[in-house]
Design a protein around this motif. Sequence first.
Motif, PDB file in Angstrom:
ATOM      1  N   GLY A 562       0.795  -1.100   0.027  1.00  0.00           N
ATOM      2  CA  GLY A 562      -0.024   0.063  -0.065  1.00  0.00           C
ATOM      3  C   GLY A 562       0.899   1.095   0.002  1.00  0.00           C
ATOM      4  N   LEU A 563       1.876   1.428   0.910  1.00  0.00           N
ATOM      5  CA  LEU A 563       2.801   2.283   0.760  1.00  0.00           C
ATOM      6  C   LEU A 563       3.546   2.458  -0.580  1.00  0.00           C
ATOM      7  CD1 LEU A 563       4.440   2.053   4.219  1.00  0.00           C
ATOM      8  CD2 LEU A 563       2.508   3.726   3.721  1.00  0.00           C
ATOM      9  N   GLN A 564       3.835   1.545  -1.021  1.00  0.00           N
ATOM     10  CA  GLN A 564       4.323   1.539  -2.481  1.00  0.00           C
ATOM     11  C   GLN A 564       3.551   2.171  -3.492  1.00  0.00           C
ATOM     12  OE1 GLN A 564       7.920   0.532  -3.130  1.00  0.00           O
ATOM     13  NE2 GLN A 564       7.422   1.732  -4.691  1.00  0.00           N
ATOM     14  N   LEU A 565       2.498   1.973  -3.308  1.00  0.00           N
ATOM     15  CA  LEU A 565       1.276   2.396  -4.164  1.00  0.00           C
ATOM     16  C   LEU A 565       1.098   3.953  -4.112  1.00  0.00           C
ATOM     17  CD1 LEU A 565      -1.044   2.336  -6.105  1.00  0.00           C
ATOM     18  CD2 LEU A 565      -2.767   2.142  -4.272  1.00  0.00           C
ATOM     19  N   LEU A 566       1.635   4.327  -2.804  1.00  0.00           N
ATOM     20  CA  LEU A 566       1.386   6.078  -2.438  1.00  0.00           C
ATOM     21  C   LEU A 566       2.802   6.403  -3.449  1.00  0.00           C
ATOM     22  CD1 LEU A 566       0.815   8.836  -1.184  1.00  0.00           C
ATOM     23  CD2 LEU A 566       1.968   7.421   0.933  1.00  0.00           C
ATOM     24  N   LEU A 567       4.139   5.851  -3.131  1.00  0.00           N
ATOM     25  CA  LEU A 567       5.297   6.179  -3.690  1.00  0.00           C
ATOM     26  C   LEU A 567       5.315   6.297  -5.283  1.00  0.00           C
ATOM     27  CD1 LEU A 567       7.742   4.479  -1.386  1.00  0.00           C
ATOM     28  CD2 LEU A 567       7.278   6.803  -1.483  1.00  0.00           C
ATOM     29  N   ASP A 568       4.426   5.466  -5.812  1.00  0.00           N
ATOM     30  CA  ASP A 568       4.481   5.233  -7.404  1.00  0.00           C
ATOM     31  C   ASP A 568       3.283   6.146  -7.851  1.00  0.00           C
ATOM     32  OD1 ASP A 568       6.646   3.357  -7.029  1.00  0.00           O
ATOM     33  OD2 ASP A 568       5.077   1.716  -7.075  1.00  0.00           O
ATOM     34  N   TRP A 569       2.415   6.824  -7.202  1.00  0.00           N
ATOM     35  CA  TRP A 569       1.521   7.577  -7.607  1.00  0.00           C
ATOM     36  C   TRP A 569       1.861   8.552  -8.562  1.00  0.00           C
ATOM     37  CZ3 TRP A 569      -3.598   6.391  -7.209  1.00  0.00           C
ATOM     38  CH2 TRP A 569      -4.514   7.462  -7.451  1.00  0.00           C
ATOM     39  N   ASP A 570       1.353   8.640  -9.898  1.00  0.00           N
ATOM     40  CA  ASP A 570       1.554   9.779 -10.772  1.00  0.00           C
ATOM     41  C   ASP A 570       0.813  10.918 -10.783  1.00  0.00           C
ATOM     42  OD1 ASP A 570       2.325  11.023 -13.260  1.00  0.00           O
ATOM     43  OD2 ASP A 570       2.247   9.459 -14.269  1.00  0.00           O
ATOM     44  N   GLU A 571       1.147  12.025 -10.197  1.00  0.00           N
ATOM     45  CA  GLU A 571       0.497  13.165  -9.917  1.00  0.00           C
ATOM     46  C   GLU A 571      -0.242  13.754 -11.121  1.00  0.00           C
ATOM     47  OE1 GLU A 571       1.136  15.292  -5.782  1.00  0.00           O
ATOM     48  OE2 GLU A 571       3.021  15.317  -6.902  1.00  0.00           O
ATOM     49  N   SER A 572       0.766  13.595 -12.389  1.00  0.00           N
ATOM     50  CA  SER A 572       0.484  14.343 -13.620  1.00  0.00           C
ATOM     51  C   SER A 572      -0.726  13.589 -14.361  1.00  0.00           C
ATOM     52  CB  SER A 572       1.537  14.223 -14.356  1.00  0.00           C
ATOM     53  OG  SER A 572       2.258  13.067 -14.818  1.00  0.00           O
ATOM     54  N   ALA A 573      -0.955  12.190 -13.907  1.00  0.00           N
ATOM     55  CA  ALA A 573      -2.017  11.503 -14.587  1.00  0.00           C
ATOM     56  C   ALA A 573      -3.051  11.246 -13.886  1.00  0.00           C
ATOM     57  CB  ALA A 573      -1.307  10.363 -15.351  1.00  0.00           C
ATOM     58  N   GLN A 574      -2.903  11.189 -12.655  1.00  0.00           N
ATOM     59  CA  GLN A 574      -3.896  10.814 -11.492  1.00  0.00           C
ATOM     60  C   GLN A 574      -4.286  11.452 -10.448  1.00  0.00           C
ATOM     61  OE1 GLN A 574      -1.064   7.217 -10.708  1.00  0.00           O
ATOM     62  NE2 GLN A 574      -2.698   6.013 -11.109  1.00  0.00           N
ATOM     63  N   GLY A 575      -3.788  12.583 -10.467  1.00  0.00           N
ATOM     64  CA  GLY A 575      -4.335  13.817  -9.428  1.00  0.00           C
ATOM     65  C   GLY A 575      -3.268  13.852  -8.203  1.00  0.00           C
ATOM     66  N   SER A 576      -3.334  15.088  -7.759  1.00  0.00           N
ATOM     67  CA  SER A 576      -2.185  15.276  -6.569  1.00  0.00           C
ATOM     68  C   SER A 576      -2.326  14.347  -5.511  1.00  0.00           C
ATOM     69  CB  SER A 576      -2.232  16.618  -5.941  1.00  0.00           C
ATOM     70  OG  SER A 576      -3.523  16.934  -5.259  1.00  0.00           O
ATOM     71  N   VAL A 577      -1.292  13.918  -4.742  1.00  0.00           N
ATOM     72  CA  VAL A 577      -1.222  12.895  -3.609  1.00  0.00           C
ATOM     73  C   VAL A 577      -2.049  13.533  -2.514  1.00  0.00           C
ATOM     74  CG1 VAL A 577       0.183  12.046  -1.692  1.00  0.00           C
ATOM     75  CG2 VAL A 577       1.160  11.805  -4.197  1.00  0.00           C
ATOM     76  N   GLU A 578      -1.898  14.828  -2.373  1.00  0.00           N
ATOM     77  CA  GLU A 578      -2.552  15.496  -1.219  1.00  0.00           C
ATOM     78  C   GLU A 578      -4.308  15.456  -1.414  1.00  0.00           C
ATOM     79  OE1 GLU A 578      -2.711  19.814   1.249  1.00  0.00           O
ATOM     80  OE2 GLU A 578      -1.687  19.691  -0.643  1.00  0.00           O
ATOM     81  N   ASP A 579      -4.613  15.719  -2.537  1.00  0.00           N
ATOM     82  CA  ASP A 579      -6.229  15.621  -2.848  1.00  0.00           C
ATOM     83  C   ASP A 579      -6.680  14.195  -3.052  1.00  0.00           C
ATOM     84  OD1 ASP A 579      -6.149  18.453  -2.868  1.00  0.00           O
ATOM     85  OD2 ASP A 579      -6.089  18.233  -5.230  1.00  0.00           O
ATOM     86  N   VAL A 580      -5.802  13.230  -3.459  1.00  0.00           N
ATOM     87  CA  VAL A 580      -6.498  11.774  -3.553  1.00  0.00           C
ATOM     88  C   VAL A 580      -6.177  11.013  -2.215  1.00  0.00           C
ATOM     89  CG1 VAL A 580      -6.008   9.735  -4.817  1.00  0.00           C
ATOM     90  CG2 VAL A 580      -5.900  11.691  -6.120  1.00  0.00           C
ATOM     91  N   PHE A 581      -5.210  11.230  -1.479  1.00  0.00           N
ATOM     92  CA  PHE A 581      -4.860  10.298  -0.377  1.00  0.00           C
ATOM     93  C   PHE A 581      -5.451  11.180   0.924  1.00  0.00           C
ATOM     94  CE2 PHE A 581      -2.331   8.518  -3.616  1.00  0.00           C
ATOM     95  CZ  PHE A 581      -2.321   7.164  -3.062  1.00  0.00           C
ATOM     96  N   CYS A 582      -5.495  12.257   0.884  1.00  0.00           N
ATOM     97  CA  CYS A 582      -6.154  13.004   2.058  1.00  0.00           C
ATOM     98  C   CYS A 582      -5.615  12.465   3.317  1.00  0.00           C
ATOM     99  CB  CYS A 582      -7.413  12.919   2.188  1.00  0.00           C
ATOM    100  SG  CYS A 582      -8.524  13.546   0.617  1.00  0.00           S
ATOM    101  N   ARG A 583      -4.076  12.550   3.462  1.00  0.00           N
ATOM    102  CA  ARG A 583      -3.510  11.983   4.691  1.00  0.00           C
ATOM    103  C   ARG A 583      -2.747  13.265   5.443  1.00  0.00           C
ATOM    104  NH1 ARG A 583      -1.442   5.744   4.367  1.00  0.00           N
ATOM    105  NH2 ARG A 583      -3.272   4.828   3.225  1.00  0.00           N
ATOM    106  N   ALA A 584      -2.693  13.010   6.440  1.00  0.00           N
ATOM    107  CA  ALA A 584      -1.513  13.934   7.378  1.00  0.00           C
ATOM    108  C   ALA A 584      -0.463  13.019   8.197  1.00  0.00           C
ATOM    109  CB  ALA A 584      -2.393  14.681   8.459  1.00  0.00           C
ATOM    110  N   PHE A 585       0.493  13.645   8.512  1.00  0.00           N
ATOM    111  CA  PHE A 585       1.684  12.913   9.139  1.00  0.00           C
ATOM    112  C   PHE A 585       1.296  12.461  10.531  1.00  0.00           C
ATOM    113  CE2 PHE A 585       4.428  14.459   5.833  1.00  0.00           C
ATOM    114  CZ  PHE A 585       5.278  13.817   5.722  1.00  0.00           C
ATOM    115  N   GLU A 586       0.472  11.472  10.515  1.00  0.00           N
ATOM    116  CA  GLU A 586       0.053  10.852  11.765  1.00  0.00           C
ATOM    117  C   GLU A 586      -0.550   9.470  11.511  1.00  0.00           C
ATOM    118  OE1 GLU A 586      -3.215  13.089  13.078  1.00  0.00           O
ATOM    119  OE2 GLU A 586      -4.578  12.730  11.640  1.00  0.00           O
ATOM    120  N   ILE A 587      -0.770   8.627  12.351  1.00  0.00           N
ATOM    121  CA  ILE A 587      -1.209   7.360  12.156  1.00  0.00           C
ATOM    122  C   ILE A 587      -2.190   6.923  13.444  1.00  0.00           C
ATOM    123  CG2 ILE A 587       0.872   6.406  13.440  1.00  0.00           C
ATOM    124  CD1 ILE A 587       0.722   4.048  11.741  1.00  0.00           C
ATOM    125  N   SER A 588      -3.076   6.017  13.090  1.00  0.00           N
ATOM    126  CA  SER A 588      -3.908   5.367  14.165  1.00  0.00           C
ATOM    127  C   SER A 588      -3.485   3.834  14.317  1.00  0.00           C
ATOM    128  CB  SER A 588      -5.225   5.677  13.569  1.00  0.00           C
ATOM    129  OG  SER A 588      -5.742   6.967  13.591  1.00  0.00           O
TER     130      SER A 588
END
Length: 777
Positions: A562-588
């Motif tokens: 799952g984390l590799q999917l985040l690293l490989d995300w192509d923002e130019s073709a699939q949208g920005s990481v911030e808008d699509v994943f909606c994550r902050a630097f925290e973990i539950s």
Amino acid sequence: HLLLCEKSGEPLIAVSQLDAKTAPLVSAIGGKLLHNTLSAICASPSLLARCFLASSSNAPLGMDLAPAVAFCNGANVKAEAASLAEAMDTGIDSIERQLRRDSLALDKLALARATAILALLAGSLPPHGSQTTFTMMMRIARVIVRMVYPDVVDHKGDGPALGWFYRYAQNSDMRQQWMMWWARMPAAIVRRWIAVLHDDALESVERLLSGLTNDRIIAVRLTEGGDSVQWVGSLELLRLLDDANEQLQTYQLDFTKRLTIEVEGADVDVRDSIKSNAFCHPGILKLLDVDKELLRWMDNMRFRFGSAQVQQQVRDRWAEENIFNLFLYPFLLDVDDKMFLMVTEVHNRMAQRYLAAHGRQAELVQSQRMVNIDAYSEQQVRTDVLPEWPLMASSLTDVVRASSPYLVMSVRRSSLVQDVMDTLLGNKAGMARVRFPLKVRFVEGGEDGVDMGGVQKEMFALLMPQLLAPERGLFVYADDHNKRYLWPNAASPHSLADFEAVGALLGMAFTNGILIDSTTAPLAPLLVSQLAFSHRPLNTAKMPLDDLMAFVAASFTELTAGLQLLLDWDESAQGSVEDVFCRAFEISAAGVGTVSLIPNGENVSVTGANRQHYVRRYLEFIAFEHVRAQISAVRRGFMQAADGIIFRTLRPSDLVEWLCNDDYSTIDVDELEQTATYDDEYTKDHVVVKRFWRVVHGLNQDQLRQLLAFVTASDGLPFGGCNSITFVVQRNGPDSDRLPTALTCFGRLLLPAYTTDEKMRQQLVTAISNYSGFGLV
């Protein structure tokens, strides 16, 4: 940089200072220029020391290593072997003369740099060189050892020299420089050095430990000729190479990879790394009287476990004598050797505890006889009167327990986990006796088995899956869907003492030679590696993210995917990481709620620019921070049960191989047949025995595991394979309708003399598929 000289009336041209610019030219031109250059610089340590100077002060030995490696590798291809060997021989002669002088003309770092170039040239030679090449490499090795340990003074007096503990266990700036240098060297060059050093080390060990030996005799041998380094030079350089490789693998250095060179037929992925087992020398234990040498080493190493007074006595002895032993160099031993040695050590220690317990029991009986009392009998006869010796009566249970030579577990199959945990945690003596010989009794259902190893194997095979099951709450699956490995449960309702007991049980199985494989206890490799005494935390800050991902992926496959999917995300073709994943630097996370991965992390969004930092912190938290308390508790329990001299030589990878390796579950029938022994009229050539093995060869792996469990109470093979188990086929009467039975405690299969292959198979498969419990026959 041109050096003009004259020989036999002919002008010669050589390059006096090799660097990143001149070295490629000399190597490309080759011919006389290469020959003359090598002859000129090798003849003068000062010229060698000025070659390949690095501009950075942090470079190992002050060398610019990349061009040096490329030049030395090319020189061995283009230069004539005879002329190259002559030049190198001249170079090592010059350096040895420098070392013998009272005041060096060159500083130590410069002389080390000159030696390093010769080591590079020697390591670049073909793998199977001449005896001359071998001798030259060993001379270089001993020069390096003298540089690394400058305080080693060759002994020339009548008494013993300064002991090995002080001479070679110390670190220095020069040792660290050489360690970084070897860690940067291409794997192909290091492997060539390892092969040569192995040959010399084997000869040294054989000569030192041959015949009747003790510490004093070995000390005398080490000082013969006034040059002790001749005995241990190869061993100490191997230690340095192993330490360098270990620091590289744990990311303790400023670089993370070795340099590479082109090697014919070598794969790129293989060239730039060296596995820890590359330093092992299989079969080296055959040179030793193992029991004698191990007992000698245990005596020498008492300072690790004894009182302060004992520690000082042993340290003083180390300082006075050259106490040498193969176990000073554990990297020479492979996993099977270490496991064999650990079983031998454990048996010796358990025998000592057994004798000490009997001694305490004898003292108790003698004390009672001297005062003419028996507090226990007095209380039994006069139940209405307090005994005259209430202190002895009240402590009788403790006295009996202290004088018992075993840790006895009386358990019921119906409440196995509860009974075992009560034994360990229900009284103060339980965890204190985990290093005693283990005896198990199943006390329910009329089972009267004598525990000669089989009953405890049965207990662990039943216990571990129940104890570690996620339903019990101690562990959870590392991956929700894969469900391959177990990981400590941070939200567990159990106390840390329960996790400590789990570690103790794993340690007891380990020291009693009981196989706990990935089917019985599927613990994550990341957890198992942290149980080793030699485990050191990884320097994840220097660890490349790809390496960290691969390391954690061995235990958390779905998480890293799952984390590799985040690293490989192509923002130019699939949208920005911030808008699509909606994550902050925290973990539950379970047990701790929501945790910030960085200061004020809940207010920092994960973006395409900082996602790598987010993934790194996520992995660090899950793998190393989240369940730190639980892992520490498991480690404490494991150490309490398994700690010992040989255990401390095990690498984390050795424990992972023991507990997470599925290869030992594969049963080789040919090997089992060669290991088996026979009794009561049966021999390997008996017609019934041949029929039995024909049937066994036709069984699948599941049925073979059932057969092994039927005879030995364990469905897997320990380290050492079939050679490490007892498998006896014994006649049990003539042909009949009786099923085969087994004396599992003793590893004996009781086999009637069936007259046909079909009947043999039918009866055997029926027996191994339907069995439970122990009884006396």
